[in-house]
Design a protein around this motif. Sequence first.
Motif, PDB file in Angstrom:
ATOM      1  N   THR A  34     -29.513  17.756  44.112  1.00 11.06           N
ATOM      2  CA  THR A  34     -30.520  18.136  45.101  1.00 11.06           C
ATOM      3  C   THR A  34     -29.907  18.313  46.490  1.00 11.06           C
ATOM      4  O   THR A  34     -30.640  18.520  47.464  1.00 11.06           O
ATOM      5  N   THR A  35     -28.587  18.238  46.602  1.00  9.56           N
ATOM      6  CA  THR A  35     -27.931  18.282  47.910  1.00  9.56           C
ATOM      7  C   THR A  35     -27.642  19.720  48.338  1.00  9.56           C
ATOM      8  O   THR A  35     -27.867  20.668  47.595  1.00  9.56           O
ATOM      9  N   GLU A  36     -27.087  19.848  49.553  1.00  9.38           N
ATOM     10  CA  GLU A  36     -26.782  21.156  50.118  1.00  9.38           C
ATOM     11  C   GLU A  36     -25.346  21.599  49.856  1.00  9.38           C
ATOM     12  O   GLU A  36     -24.910  22.638  50.357  1.00  9.38           O
ATOM     13  N   THR A  37     -24.605  20.831  49.074  1.00  6.39           N
ATOM     14  CA  THR A  37     -23.230  21.188  48.738  1.00  6.39           C
ATOM     15  C   THR A  37     -23.016  21.046  47.237  1.00  6.39           C
ATOM     16  O   THR A  37     -23.768  20.353  46.552  1.00  6.39           O
ATOM     17  N   SER A  38     -21.990  21.701  46.717  1.00  5.77           N
ATOM     18  CA  SER A  38     -21.657  21.560  45.300  1.00  5.77           C
ATOM     19  C   SER A  38     -21.172  20.143  45.027  1.00  5.77           C
ATOM     20  O   SER A  38     -20.616  19.483  45.903  1.00  5.77           O
ATOM     21  N   GLN A  39     -21.412  19.671  43.798  1.00  6.95           N
ATOM     22  CA  GLN A  39     -21.039  18.317  43.411  1.00  6.95           C
ATOM     23  C   GLN A  39     -20.344  18.345  42.057  1.00  6.95           C
ATOM     24  O   GLN A  39     -20.535  19.264  41.266  1.00  6.95           O
ATOM     25  N   HIS A  40     -19.548  17.302  41.808  1.00  8.14           N
ATOM     26  CA  HIS A  40     -18.870  17.233  40.512  1.00  8.14           C
ATOM     27  C   HIS A  40     -18.606  15.776  40.137  1.00  8.14           C
ATOM     28  O   HIS A  40     -18.675  14.876  40.987  1.00  8.14           O
ATOM     29  N   ILE A  41     -18.316  15.565  38.882  1.00 10.85           N
ATOM     30  CA  ILE A  41     -17.823  14.273  38.413  1.00 10.85           C
ATOM     31  C   ILE A  41     -16.671  14.530  37.447  1.00 10.85           C
ATOM     32  O   ILE A  41     -16.598  15.591  36.804  1.00 10.85           O
ATOM     33  N   ASN A  42     -15.767  13.552  37.351  1.00  9.06           N
ATOM     34  CA  ASN A  42     -14.655  13.626  36.411  1.00  9.06           C
ATOM     35  C   ASN A  42     -14.924  12.669  35.265  1.00  9.06           C
ATOM     36  O   ASN A  42     -15.168  11.475  35.481  1.00  9.06           O
ATOM     37  N   LEU A  43     -14.877  13.187  34.050  1.00  8.77           N
ATOM     38  CA  LEU A  43     -15.150  12.379  32.859  1.00  8.77           C
ATOM     39  C   LEU A  43     -13.833  11.969  32.222  1.00  8.77           C
ATOM     40  O   LEU A  43     -12.969  12.805  31.951  1.00  8.77           O
ATOM     41  N   THR A  44     -13.708  10.673  31.975  1.00  9.51           N
ATOM     42  CA  THR A  44     -12.453  10.153  31.422  1.00  9.51           C
ATOM     43  C   THR A  44     -12.609   9.576  30.022  1.00  9.51           C
ATOM     44  O   THR A  44     -11.620   9.198  29.400  1.00  9.51           O
ATOM     45  N   ASP A  45     -13.850   9.493  29.536  1.00  6.18           N
ATOM     46  CA  ASP A  45     -14.076   8.834  28.244  1.00  6.18           C
ATOM     47  C   ASP A  45     -14.322   9.834  27.114  1.00  6.18           C
ATOM     48  O   ASP A  45     -14.901   9.494  26.080  1.00  6.18           O
ATOM     49  N   ILE A  46     -13.887  11.089  27.310  1.00  8.82           N
ATOM     50  CA  ILE A  46     -14.023  12.103  26.269  1.00  8.82           C
ATOM     51  C   ILE A  46     -12.671  12.297  25.584  1.00  8.82           C
ATOM     52  O   ILE A  46     -11.638  12.390  26.260  1.00  8.82           O
ATOM     53  N   ASP A  47     -12.675  12.338  24.275  1.00 13.13           N
ATOM     54  CA  ASP A  47     -11.437  12.487  23.530  1.00 13.13           C
ATOM     55  C   ASP A  47     -10.715  13.777  23.901  1.00 13.13           C
ATOM     56  O   ASP A  47     -11.337  14.766  24.311  1.00 13.13           O
ATOM     57  N   SER A  48      -9.420  13.761  23.705  1.00  9.56           N
ATOM     58  CA  SER A  48      -8.625  14.957  23.946  1.00  9.56           C
ATOM     59  C   SER A  48      -8.980  16.042  22.921  1.00  9.56           C
ATOM     60  O   SER A  48      -9.409  15.738  21.801  1.00  9.56           O
TER      61      SER A  48
END
Length: 471
Positions: A385-399
């Motif tokens: 809902t913000t005025e800028t792009s957002q992201h998260i880094n996922l580390t618990d997904i298998d290769s």
Amino acid sequence: MVKRLIYGALLFFIVFAGLQVAPLSAEEDSSHFYYYILVDRFENGTTENDTEQIDRDSTAGFYGGDYQGIQNNIDHLKTIGVTEVILSPIVDSEDYLGQHVNSFENLQETYGSEEELKQLVDQLHEAGIDVLVQTPLQQVSSSSELLGRDWIQADGQIDFTNESAVDYISDRLSDWVEQFQFDGFYIENADQLPAESLELLMNEVDGLWLGGMSDESSLEKGVELFDQVIRFGDHEETFSSFTGYGADFTSLLNQPFFQSNDVVHYIDFLHTDRFTRALEPTGNHPVTRWKLALTYLFTAPNDPILFQGSEIPMDGSIDDLSTHKMINFLAGDDQVTRHVEKLSSMRDKYESLSSGEMKVLHDENGFLAFERILDDEKTYVLINTTETSQHINLTDIDSGKELQGLLINDLVREGENGEYRIATDRESANIFIVKEDSGIYWPITIVFVGVMGAFIIFAITMYRKQRHKNI
């Protein structure tokens, strides 16, 4: 010849690409998508049942909505993925909300005939939609034929602690099930009625039972009593979370029974302002904000319910009853309708979105990210809902996996550090599904190379022809 080759390749590319974004197929599961219909304010399908009760000049008058009007829009309800409609009270009443009952024996004349009601229910069933009916159990009108019964108090209140009242209502509802094939019933303000009498009624009448409750202390008992409960009273938190830019979603995420499939939640409803009206002071675009709120509604735990016209999206205030104005299905922006269609399709296809365990990954300054996991299926929801792009880094997904964006076309593969970075633009939302890494998608690649090759050949041929002409 070259032109034909190019046109053929382009046509194949368009058709093949179209197949890749076809609507998600619906699969049966135990999730529900309720749609509440205020019969008198839905659509006036025919004037043949308009009586002298119709008074469109009064905000509190009957407007002429009827069963035919609902029947005219069954395709719309099916398209957006509704699984159950809830009809407002259908009994003869002195008000369009059906709360002040004249008779439980007779139906409201302005809605249509018994035969038309049967046809409506039959056609909804053919479309795969169940039908629940709201049952008013608190008040009769000052001219009701029921006055004088020992379970009707002097002020018209129904004494539902009286066993005779329970017997009478259970007989009427059983008759309706047999006559109209209703699939269940909805009781508003169920927390104001004696639980013992409600339990007796539900034991006597088969069907899905839905209760509306605003008293938080009664919610636990209601969840035990009803098949599902609409938890009223949290719309202000929903409004504040999705109208501005830096909201905190904590109050929503900490609601009682938030992870329970026994609870139904909503954005706006019969007795609230429209969400569109709450947006007016902010100046934010209704379509954009409705998409964000609806993404939350359809991907967070609990089943969703929409109040009629939310998908238009309609405006209105409860103070002047403009929230109950007749729907104009030809007006408004169909972006929200199409968004609801996408969300309900995804809920059908990916069971983790309806039944998976939820884990919040980020909730800060108007950006919410969470995962839903069911067995081996993982989905990730980003609501920004913000005025800028957002992201998260996922580390618990298998290769060796990839994440496919479902609302907005996106494909995320594993980074060099083993993380998966998923992102969303300002004021937008997306849902990602974890899949096996498909590598290079050869059919599209071959078509693309073929089109480019054909274009190069065409360009060379035309160049040579022009050069030969100039010589």
